[in-house]
Motif scaffolding. Structure first.
Motif, mmCIF file in Angstrom:
data_model
loop_
_atom_site.group_PDB
_atom_site.id
_atom_site.type_symbol
_atom_site.label_atom_id
_atom_site.label_comp_id
_atom_site.label_asym_id
_atom_site.label_seq_id
_atom_site.Cartn_x
_atom_site.Cartn_y
_atom_site.Cartn_z
ATOM 1 N N TYR A 65 0.856 -1.197 0.000
ATOM 2 C CA TYR A 65 0.000 0.000 0.000
ATOM 3 C C TYR A 65 0.883 1.234 0.000
ATOM 4 C CZ TYR A 65 -3.214 3.562 1.942
ATOM 5 O OH TYR A 65 -3.957 4.697 2.169
ATOM 6 N N HIS A 66 0.628 2.112 -0.954
ATOM 7 C CA HIS A 66 1.334 3.392 -0.992
ATOM 8 C C HIS A 66 0.283 4.494 -0.977
ATOM 9 C CE1 HIS A 66 4.971 5.833 -1.911
ATOM 10 N NE2 HIS A 66 4.045 6.680 -2.334
ATOM 11 N N LEU A 67 0.297 5.280 0.074
ATOM 12 C CA LEU A 67 -0.700 6.319 0.270
ATOM 13 C C LEU A 67 -0.457 7.485 -0.686
ATOM 14 C CD1 LEU A 67 -2.970 7.771 1.809
ATOM 15 C CD2 LEU A 67 -1.293 8.394 3.549
ATOM 16 N N HIS A 68 -1.443 7.765 -1.509
ATOM 17 C CA HIS A 68 -1.442 8.947 -2.364
ATOM 18 C C HIS A 68 -2.874 9.222 -2.790
ATOM 19 C CE1 HIS A 68 -0.816 11.640 -5.809
ATOM 20 N NE2 HIS A 68 0.272 11.997 -5.158
ATOM 21 N N SER A 69 -3.180 10.486 -3.065
ATOM 22 C CA SER A 69 -4.557 10.879 -3.384
ATOM 23 C C SER A 69 -5.122 10.146 -4.587
ATOM 24 C CB SER A 69 -4.623 12.388 -3.645
ATOM 25 O OG SER A 69 -4.230 13.098 -2.504
ATOM 26 N N ASN A 70 -4.270 9.813 -5.559
ATOM 27 C CA ASN A 70 -4.753 9.208 -6.797
ATOM 28 C C ASN A 70 -4.134 7.831 -7.013
ATOM 29 O OD1 ASN A 70 -6.322 9.320 -9.225
ATOM 30 N ND2 ASN A 70 -4.444 9.707 -10.370
ATOM 31 N N ASN A 71 -3.832 7.119 -5.920
ATOM 32 C CA ASN A 71 -3.166 5.828 -6.083
ATOM 33 C C ASN A 71 -4.051 4.776 -6.734
ATOM 34 O OD1 ASN A 71 -4.844 5.523 -3.879
ATOM 35 N ND2 ASN A 71 -3.251 4.830 -2.472
ATOM 36 N N GLY A 72 -5.379 4.970 -6.704
ATOM 37 C CA GLY A 72 -6.293 4.010 -7.314
ATOM 38 C C GLY A 72 -7.238 4.630 -8.308
ATOM 39 N N GLY A 73 -6.830 5.729 -8.928
ATOM 40 C CA GLY A 73 -7.702 6.424 -9.882
ATOM 41 C C GLY A 73 -8.072 5.586 -11.087
ATOM 42 N N SER A 74 -7.244 4.605 -11.396
ATOM 43 C CA SER A 74 -7.526 3.605 -12.429
ATOM 44 C C SER A 74 -6.863 2.313 -11.986
ATOM 45 C CB SER A 74 -6.967 4.040 -13.791
ATOM 46 O OG SER A 74 -6.978 2.961 -14.707
ATOM 47 N N LEU A 75 -7.437 1.188 -12.377
ATOM 48 C CA LEU A 75 -6.808 -0.104 -12.074
ATOM 49 C C LEU A 75 -6.150 -0.697 -13.314
ATOM 50 C CD1 LEU A 75 -9.362 -1.748 -9.622
ATOM 51 C CD2 LEU A 75 -7.384 -0.302 -9.144
ATOM 52 N N ARG A 76 -6.085 0.077 -14.391
ATOM 53 C CA ARG A 76 -5.469 -0.396 -15.631
ATOM 54 C C ARG A 76 -4.123 0.275 -15.909
ATOM 55 N NH1 ARG A 76 -9.104 -3.134 -14.418
ATOM 56 N NH2 ARG A 76 -11.118 -3.370 -15.469
ATOM 57 N N LYS A 77 -3.914 1.450 -15.369
ATOM 58 C CA LYS A 77 -2.707 2.238 -15.669
ATOM 59 C C LYS A 77 -1.631 1.937 -14.632
ATOM 60 C CE LYS A 77 -5.683 5.866 -17.541
ATOM 61 N NZ LYS A 77 -6.184 7.266 -17.381
ATOM 62 N N THR A 78 -0.639 1.154 -15.020
ATOM 63 C CA THR A 78 0.304 0.604 -14.042
ATOM 64 C C THR A 78 1.328 1.608 -13.525
ATOM 65 O OG1 THR A 78 1.659 -0.235 -15.882
ATOM 66 C CG2 THR A 78 0.080 -1.760 -14.876
ATOM 67 N N HIS A 79 1.284 2.842 -13.988
ATOM 68 C CA HIS A 79 2.144 3.850 -13.355
ATOM 69 C C HIS A 79 1.525 4.326 -12.039
ATOM 70 C CE1 HIS A 79 -0.763 6.402 -15.468
ATOM 71 N NE2 HIS A 79 -0.450 7.364 -14.612
ATOM 72 N N LEU A 80 0.234 4.063 -11.831
ATOM 73 C CA LEU A 80 -0.410 4.377 -10.556
ATOM 74 C C LEU A 80 -0.143 3.245 -9.568
ATOM 75 C CD1 LEU A 80 -3.857 5.746 -11.809
ATOM 76 C CD2 LEU A 80 -1.822 7.060 -11.181
ATOM 77 N N TRP A 81 -0.202 3.556 -8.290
ATOM 78 C CA TRP A 81 0.277 2.616 -7.279
ATOM 79 C C TRP A 81 -0.551 1.344 -7.160
ATOM 80 C CZ3 TRP A 81 4.807 2.238 -4.994
ATOM 81 C CH2 TRP A 81 5.645 3.356 -4.988
ATOM 82 N N VAL A 82 -1.868 1.445 -7.124
ATOM 83 C CA VAL A 82 -2.660 0.224 -6.919
ATOM 84 C C VAL A 82 -2.449 -0.772 -8.061
ATOM 85 C CG1 VAL A 82 -4.991 -0.716 -6.740
ATOM 86 C CG2 VAL A 82 -4.345 1.284 -5.385
ATOM 87 N N PRO A 83 -2.686 -0.392 -9.320
ATOM 88 C CA PRO A 83 -2.442 -1.369 -10.391
ATOM 89 C C PRO A 83 -0.968 -1.712 -10.552
ATOM 90 C CG PRO A 83 -2.960 0.777 -11.313
ATOM 91 C CD PRO A 83 -3.220 0.869 -9.844
ATOM 92 N N GLY A 84 -0.083 -0.750 -10.256
ATOM 93 C CA GLY A 84 1.346 -1.008 -10.377
ATOM 94 C C GLY A 84 1.824 -2.071 -9.403
ATOM 95 N N LEU A 85 1.371 -1.999 -8.161
ATOM 96 C CA LEU A 85 1.744 -3.003 -7.158
ATOM 97 C C LEU A 85 1.147 -4.362 -7.487
ATOM 98 C CD1 LEU A 85 1.362 -0.792 -3.955
ATOM 99 C CD2 LEU A 85 3.516 -1.657 -4.901
ATOM 100 N N LEU A 86 -0.084 -4.370 -7.970
ATOM 101 C CA LEU A 86 -0.712 -5.633 -8.351
ATOM 102 C C LEU A 86 0.037 -6.280 -9.512
ATOM 103 C CD1 LEU A 86 -4.476 -4.577 -8.181
ATOM 104 C CD2 LEU A 86 -3.235 -5.965 -6.506
ATOM 105 N N ALA A 87 0.451 -5.450 -10.462
ATOM 106 C CA ALA A 87 1.167 -5.978 -11.625
ATOM 107 C C ALA A 87 2.503 -6.597 -11.234
ATOM 108 C CB ALA A 87 1.384 -4.867 -12.655
ATOM 109 N N LYS A 88 3.094 -6.130 -10.139
ATOM 110 C CA LYS A 88 4.382 -6.654 -9.688
ATOM 111 C C LYS A 88 4.236 -7.860 -8.762
ATOM 112 C CE LYS A 88 6.870 -3.549 -11.814
ATOM 113 N NZ LYS A 88 7.769 -3.898 -12.932
ATOM 114 N N GLY A 89 2.996 -8.209 -8.373
ATOM 115 C CA GLY A 89 2.817 -9.423 -7.599
ATOM 116 C C GLY A 89 2.189 -9.282 -6.236
#
Length: 554
Positions: free
Chosen positions: A308-332
């Motif tokens: 979990y990385h706290l940021h205002s827009n960390n989950g604004g999309s779950l497809r764009k892997t430069h954002l934290w939520v999809p980015g962390l999921l993409a890495k495992g």
């Protein structure tokens, strides 16, 4: 994030007046799955989860939904909220009945969920993520709110968490306080108490969404093991200090439970050169996009890992892997949370509360997540299997099982025991003796690295050097190899063994670490290598050039 002080007028307090329930059927029967009939991938994810968790077919609800992540409030009402209310009642998954009128409280809900077979709702890949702001909505009392709260956009997950109140209606401007925030009684998190725990199996691809289920089940069988990393900002005063306090609390809980815990209090986040191995937990803030070690091609997440990385827009999309939520999921990563729009700091999960409930109290991921959320009808999306519960097993029984089956997680169970020895303030020598008596220590880079650390703490650098050298011969993971090598080289230099340190650096360079780490290793070792093994510089230059790090060895 803007810091949000405690606020909200009394127009939401009606949701605090509902009965309790303690009904607990089997886990799979407590879940309803929602998928998008317009996407085959959404159906595949739903079927995969239903099979894995033995969820009754009557609990799968397919809806004709838009295939975009953001929908209007009107679409949310007509395509999601109302069809779900109808499906849950018609399938007898819950029962909604009128409440007793309370003339003295006009905000009291007129309807309540009086019976419910379900506690969780799982939204599958392809179900919209967020509800866009609607400027046409006008609600009484909004003028009394602070300007930044006069908003009605929300995460679909967070809005559906209040589905038990949808028939009565509630104010959608700003947020609704979560009356079960910080609860230590998981049974209270129930639709008959006005809360439905909503999570999603989602991510950049449907394969990743399905992987979240598989990783959670693997961690439930073997436990969640590995290292815990916490990245604070060194803030000690002001409104933003709360963010650091939450993360610091989480780090203390991880250490208390016996996790090998690494903390950073520098303003900057972990750099890309930071050797982060065997990640069970990662919590940090406040980079806008994925950064540091998570930019590497291979990130060493353990099965079941929470990141979990706290940021205002960390989950604004779950497809764009430069954002934290999809980015962390993409890495495992297996489970995470994020914000779909600006939440303000006080509207984000209290990560300290989450850790206490997930690790210490043995809550499911869904229970721990919703007990850590101060607000509903707000911005948080909860991603991962809500039934995931890796800390519900007896550790002694698990250790016995590992020993009998020679489970590869056994070394982590022993490391946990060592850290519990240290947590009890017993002498370092007690832990050293324990590790030296274990046959597995001789074959485990994990245990060898810990033994070396203990030798350092007891003023035995030569023993630490010998132990780290043995650890490197035991095929550690790539990131652990980097960490051990850098520590070993530093110890050798401190013991005036610069030639040996140069050889350690040289050996590490020959392992072809990621280019950014390779560049860092050369920057700190160049003088030593040129001095002690100058004949190797041409071969190093070839390695650097091949990695795209040009002319640094010349």
């Amino acid at each position: 994030c803007i810091v949000l002080a405690t606020c909200l007028s009394t127009h939401a307090t009606a949701l605090n007046q509902v009965p309790d329930s303690t009904n607990h059927p089997s886990p799979g029967e407590e879940v309803v799955i929602v998928y998008n009939t317009q996407l085959r991938d959404s159906i595949r994810v739903a079927e995969h989860y239903a099979f894995a968790r033995k969820i009754p077919t009557n609990h799968l609800i397919g809806l004709n939904l838009p295939t975009v992540e953001e929908i209007s409030r009107t679409t949310y009402k007509t395509a999601l909220e109302q069809p779900l209310l109808h499906a849950l009642e018609s399938r007898k998954l819950w029962k909604i009945t009128p409440t007793q009128p309370q003339p003295q409280n006009p905000n009291h809900p007129k309807w309540q969920v009086s019976e419910s077979k379900i506690r969780y709702m799982v939204l599958c890949y392809g179900v919209p993520l967020k509800i866009s702001p609607d400027p046409t909505i006008s609600e009484p009392g909004v003028e009394n709110l602070r300007a930044e709260l006069r908003r009605n956009e929300a995460a679909v997950d967070s809005e559906l968490a209040l589905l038990p109140f949808a028939k009565s209606g509630y104010t959608v401007t700003a947020f609704v306080p979560n009356r079960f925030f910080n609860t230590t009684n998981s049974s209270l998190l129930h639709p008959t108490n006005g809360i439905l725990m909503v999570a999603r199996l989602d991510g950049p691809t449907p394969q990743i969404a399905m992987q979240l289920v598989d990783l959670a089940l693997e961690a439930e069988r073997n436990g969640l093991w590995g290292n815990a990393y916490f990245d604070m900002r060194g803030i000690t005063s002001g409104g933003y200090a709360k963010g650091d306090e939450w993360i610091n609390t989480a780090s203390k809980i991880a250490k208390l439970y016996g996790f090998e815990t690494y903390t950073d209090t520098n303003t900057a986040t972990f750099p890309s050169t930071y050797p982060m191995s065997h990640i069970a937990f990662y919590v940090g803030w406040y980079d806008e996009t994925v950064s540091g070690p998570f930019l590497l091609d291979n990130v060493e997440f353990m099965p079941g890992a929470f990141a979990y990385h706290l940021h205002s827009n960390n989950g604004g999309s779950l497809r764009k892997t430069h954002l934290w939520v999809p980015g962390l999921l993409a890495k495992g990563a297996t489970i995470t949370m994020g914000s779909v729009y600006e939440p303000y700091l006080d509207g984000t999960p209290d990560i300290g509360a989450f850790f206490a409930r997930f690790i210490i109290l043995g809550f499911t991921f869904g229970e721990a997540a919703y007990a850590s959320l101060p607000c509903l009808s707000w911005q948080t999306t909860v991603v991962g299997d809500p039934l995931f519960r890796p800390f519900g097993m007896d550790l002694q029984e698990l250790l016995k099982y590992f020993q009998e089956t020679k489970n590869p997680m056994l070394e982590w169970a022993y490391l946990h025991h060592v850290n519990m020895i240290l947590n009890q303030k017993l002498p370092y020598q007690t832990a050293i003796s324990y590790l030296n008596e274990l046959e597995l220590t001789k074959r485990s880079p994990i245990l060898m690295e810990k033994l070396a650390w203990l030798y350092i703490q007891t003023g035995k650098p030569n023993s630490a050097i010998l132990t780290l050298q043995k650890a490197l011969a035991l095929n550690p993971s790539p990131q652990q190899r980097i960490r051990i090598s850098l520590q070993l080289a530093e110890l050798l230099i401190n013991q005036h063994k610069e030639s040996d340190a140069a050889q350690v650096y040289l050996d590490l360079i020959r392992k072809n670490p990621p280019p950014i780490i390779l560049k860092h290793i050369w920057s700190i070792s160049a003088d030593l290598i040129r001095k002690h093994v100058p004949d190797q510089v041409p071969s190093i230059n070839s390695i650097l050039l091949k990695a795209g790090v040009t002319n640094l060895a010349e």
